[in-house]
Enzyme design. Structure first.
Site, short mmCIF file in Angstrom:
data_model
loop_
_atom_site.label_atom_id
_atom_site.label_comp_id
_atom_site.label_asym_id
_atom_site.label_seq_id
_atom_site.Cartn_x
_atom_site.Cartn_y
_atom_site.Cartn_z
N ALA A 22 13.30 57.44 39.30
CA ALA A 22 12.82 57.66 40.67
C ALA A 22 12.10 59.00 40.79
O ALA A 22 11.04 59.09 41.43
CB ALA A 22 14.01 57.60 41.64
N ASP A 127 33.60 61.33 39.05
CA ASP A 127 34.82 61.85 39.68
C ASP A 127 34.80 61.82 41.21
O ASP A 127 35.84 61.85 41.85
CB ASP A 127 35.05 63.31 39.25
CG ASP A 127 35.19 63.46 37.74
OD1 ASP A 127 35.50 62.45 37.08
OD2 ASP A 127 34.96 64.57 37.23
O1 F6P Z 1 33.57 64.78 34.94
C1 F6P Z 1 33.56 63.50 34.36
C2 F6P Z 1 34.68 63.36 33.37
O2 F6P Z 1 34.62 62.07 32.81
C3 F6P Z 1 36.08 63.64 33.93
O3 F6P Z 1 36.59 62.56 34.66
C4 F6P Z 1 36.84 63.94 32.66
O4 F6P Z 1 37.95 64.78 32.92
C5 F6P Z 1 35.83 64.65 31.82
O5 F6P Z 1 34.54 64.30 32.32
C6 F6P Z 1 35.90 64.30 30.36
O6 F6P Z 1 35.02 65.12 29.68
P1 F6P Z 1 34.54 64.85 28.18
O7 F6P Z 1 33.51 63.78 28.22
O8 F6P Z 1 34.00 66.16 27.75
O9 F6P Z 1 35.74 64.39 27.40
#
Ligand code: F6P
Ligand code: ADP
Length: 321
Positions: A22, A127
């Protein structure tokens, strides 16, 4: 304004590609040159820029992940790193930057804004912990992935008279656990915002067993006050009636093609980001609220945290009976 750049940063989220598309196509429609910065702030510091034409963003609307890739970078958090980033932007004659990412990435965008770079942020993180927007890109898709998993786990739980503990992502935010739990029919939901002691979890599950439920589902946020494996040990020792099994959904929640909702959200936010940048706005995030697309200062976004209304906890309590 002649040349703008775009990056995706932090944890990837389904719909990031739709937002890139987009931005690129809206930018081109306004006669701008659009550059992609590879691997977020890491690529910015390394000067890893590539020109994106309409063709480069063909066929990506439905794809999960991000064609620009993403990264986490410590150097950019320092003043020295940020000054280096500014030099890189000047070298490439970039007049404005669009940052697509989570709250950390938007702090990075704020840092660029403070240095005088015209910047617009787009909220993207599964999140849903970003202040000022009802939904961030990727949340709806992740939630649907969680619901799909819960439905499948309930099938097997019912067949075996078992309780499944399901750990979901969300970092310090319980949104995915709470919504996943409500919409997936969980008996128990544990979030960082509303801690439930292990004794109470055991009590709720035992009550469900005594009531004659054929299964029980407990959704545990990864940011819960205790680790989910501790809870499994505790519940197994307490003999709540159901046999206990654990599933950690993990990064499955981050992948997959975006839902219709996320494609639309990403498209709208991407188009609006370019409109605002061209009209001279800077240091703001494009937010989606009940009133459509609005802007909110990055300063406000990054100095507040998003809270979940008690209404949803009350709903969860009533519906799990
Ligand atoms: O912020 C997104 C997220 O998936 C969180 O839910 C989780 O705590 C974190 O990133 C995991 O991070 P990584 O991909 O570095 O393991
Ligand atoms: P998310 O954007 O998904 O919340 P992170 O919190 O890991 O992910 O942040 C992504 C990146 O944003 C970090 O690796 C860093 O490069 C940059 N960043 C985070 N916080 C700041 C900050 N306070 N100042 C400058 N850059 C930051």
């Amino acid at each position: 304004m002649k040349r703008i750049a775009i990056m995706t940063s932090g944890g990837d989220a389904p719909g990031m590609n739709a937002a890139i598309r987009a931005v690129v196509r809206t930018g081109i429609a306004f006669g701008l040159e659009v550059y992609g910065i590879r691997q977020a702030y890491t690529g910015l510091l390394a000067g890893d820029f590539e020109r994106l034409t309409s063709r480069e963003v063909s066929g990506i609307l439905q794809r999960g992940g991000t064609i620009l890739q993403t990264a986490r970078n410590e150097e950019f958090k320092t003043k020295q790193g940020q000054r280096k980033a500014l030099r890189r932007l000047n070298e490439h004659q970039i007049d404005g930057v669009i940052v697509i990412g989570g709250d950390g990435s938007l702090r990075g965008a704020m840092a660029l804004h403070t240095l005088g770079v015209p910047v617009i942020g787009i909220p993207a993180s599964i999140d849903n912990d970003i202040y000022g927007t009802d939904m961030s890109i990727g949340v709806d898709t992740a939630l649907n992935t969680i619901l799909d998993a819960l439905d499948r786990l309930r099938d097997t739980a019912t067949s075996h008279n078992r309780c499944f503990l399901i750990e979901v992502m969300g970092r310090n935010c319980g949104y995915l656990a709470l919504m996943g739990g409500i919409l997936g029919g969980a008996e128990v939901i544990v979030t960082p915002e509303k801690e439930i002691p292990m004794e109470e979890v055991a009590h709720e599950l035992e009550a469900a067993y005594i009531k004659g439920k054929a299964h029980a589902i407990a959704v545990i946020a990864e940011g819960a006050p205790y680790h989910v494996t501790e809870l499994v040990d505790y519940l197994t020792k307490q003999e709540v009636g159901f046999e206990i099994r654990l599933t950690i959904l993990g990064h499955i929640q981050r992948g997959g093609g975006p839902t219709a909702f996320d494609r639309l959200l990403a498209t709208r936010l991407g188009v609006e980001a370019v409109n605002r940048l061209i009209s001279g706005e800077t240091g703001v995030m494009i937010a989606r609220t009940g009133r459509g697309q609005n802007t909110i200062p990055l300063e406000e976004v990054t100095s507040n945290s998003r809270s979940i209304t008690d209404e949803y906890y009350d709903l969860a309590e009533i519906l799990s009976r």
